[in-house]
Write a protein that holds these residues in place. Structure first.
Motif: not given
Length: 372
Positions: A319-347
């Motif tokens: 995912a990317e985390i976007i700061d709409p004030i500073s325009d900074r975009v922070t990428p979020v990566h997984c560390t190890a390989a695997g199956l992503m089985y769940a994610r947050s509902l919040r945005r």
């Protein structure tokens, strides 16, 4: 079908609640199956599956096909079901205590062990019956001082002597997955196949004394204590079945899930019939200690690039985390390989928030392994 009503301790005058259990099958029966849904009261897919299952079990009972007693509790958390604040259901934690409804069920392994010491013998079936009888009596002696304790005790008393315990839950946005123990996995694997579990997460003790583990841990601890001298069977196994995400409430899906449970109970021998062919297992079982709770280091708009059910390589962007004030975009990566089985509902993510879970193959965590 036998309908039983279990009164809970009322927190205030005029606020009495009950748990309803529906009992199917012959009496006496060969074995007992316990199934409950929506212990987290804002997780509705399991409740609809339980409703479908209730109709099917009534038909199977009328046809004389039930071999085991099957106990169904469609609403396992009436206290949490009422917790709605400004149109938002808050069914995971009790508002008065802040406690997770699926934690801190009473641990009676030491009390039961002390009670049966000196009575165990060479017959594993007699040992099993002795342990179950002692557990029933130990739970009967427990007293509740709050509605939450009363609810927990009621559920434990209903399920304590079951051969199999199925606890129907869901995640936020997720594919079907389940939690059980390594010891139970050979018995649970057919369920994982029938239900289409895309992740199967194994742990003997994940911490927190959750509903499923309050039974399996007791038998495991008694086996550790007495198993060198006596044959202590695994008298109960439990599975937490996660039926996708909170929004996945529909008759077509619930009907399929209900049929999957029926197929599994036929394969297990609790229902007479020819077992359905076993589907392929979508993803192998992996240790719960290998799950990576992926957290974001910063807050901002949460924009996912990976979907539940997607296999990720090590270091892949989630995912990317976007700061709409500073325009900074922070990428979020997984560390190890695997199956992503769940994610947050919040945005809108906050700094340090867990946004996804990835089932890796190698255990690397220890201690408390569950979400709060």
């Amino acid at each position: 079908m036998r309908h039983q009503i279990h009164d809970l301790l009322a927190p205030l005058p005029g606020t009495a609640r009950q748990i309803h259990s529906f009992h199917f099958g012959p009496q006496p029966a060969k074995g007992k199956i316990y199934i409950q849904s929506s212990l987290h009261a804002d997780e509705m897919p399991g409740m609809l599956v339980a409703w479908h299952l209730k109709q099917r079990l009534a038909e199977l009972e009328a046809a004389g096909r039930l071999r085991s007693e099957i106990v169904l509790v469609p609403v396992a958390n009436p206290a949490g079901l009422e917790q709605v604040l400004m149109d938002v259901p808050l069914g995971r934690y009790e508002l008065e205590s802040g406690q997770n409804f699926n934690r801190w069920f009473v641990d009676l392994s030491e009390e039961v062990g002390n009670a049966i010491e000196g009575q165990l013998g060479d017959d594993p079936q007699r040992n099993l019956e002795l342990i179950r009888d002692s557990l029933r009596h130990a739970l009967a002696r427990q007293t509740a001082s709050t509605q939450l304790q009363s609810q927990r005790l009621t559920l434990q008393r209903l399920a304590c002597d079951a051969d199999m315990v199925l606890d129907l839950h869901c995640d936020f946005e997720a594919v079907a997955h389940l939690y059980t123990t390594p010891e139970a996995w050979p018995q649970v694997e057919p369920l994982a196949r029938y239900i289409g579990a895309q992740a199967s997460l194994l742990a003997t003790d994940s911490g927190g004394q959750s509903f499923d583990e309050c039974f399996t841990l007791l038998w495991w601890q008694l086996k550790e204590r007495f198993g060198e001298h006596f044959d202590i069977p695994h008298g109960s196994f439990s599975v937490t079945v996660e039926l996708r995400g909170q929004g996945d409430v529909s008759h077509p899906m619930a009907s399929l899930d209900s049929q999957a449970l029926i197929d599994y109970l036929i394969q297990f021998g609790a229902i007479a019939g020819e077992p359905a062919p076993l589907p392929d297992l979508p993803y192998p079982a992996t240790p719960l200690a290998g799950v990576e709770p992926v957290a974001t280091p910063v807050g901002g708009l949460l924009v996912f690039s990976a979907l539940p059910g997607q296999y990720l390589e090590a270091g892949q962007l989630i995912a990317e985390i976007i700061d709409p004030i500073s325009d900074r975009v922070t990428p979020v990566h997984c560390t190890a390989a695997g199956l992503m089985y769940a994610r947050s509902l919040r945005r809108m993510a906050t700094a340090g928030m867990v946004i996804a879970h990835v089932a890796g193959a190698e255990a690397y965590r220890s201690g408390y392994l569950l979400s709060p």
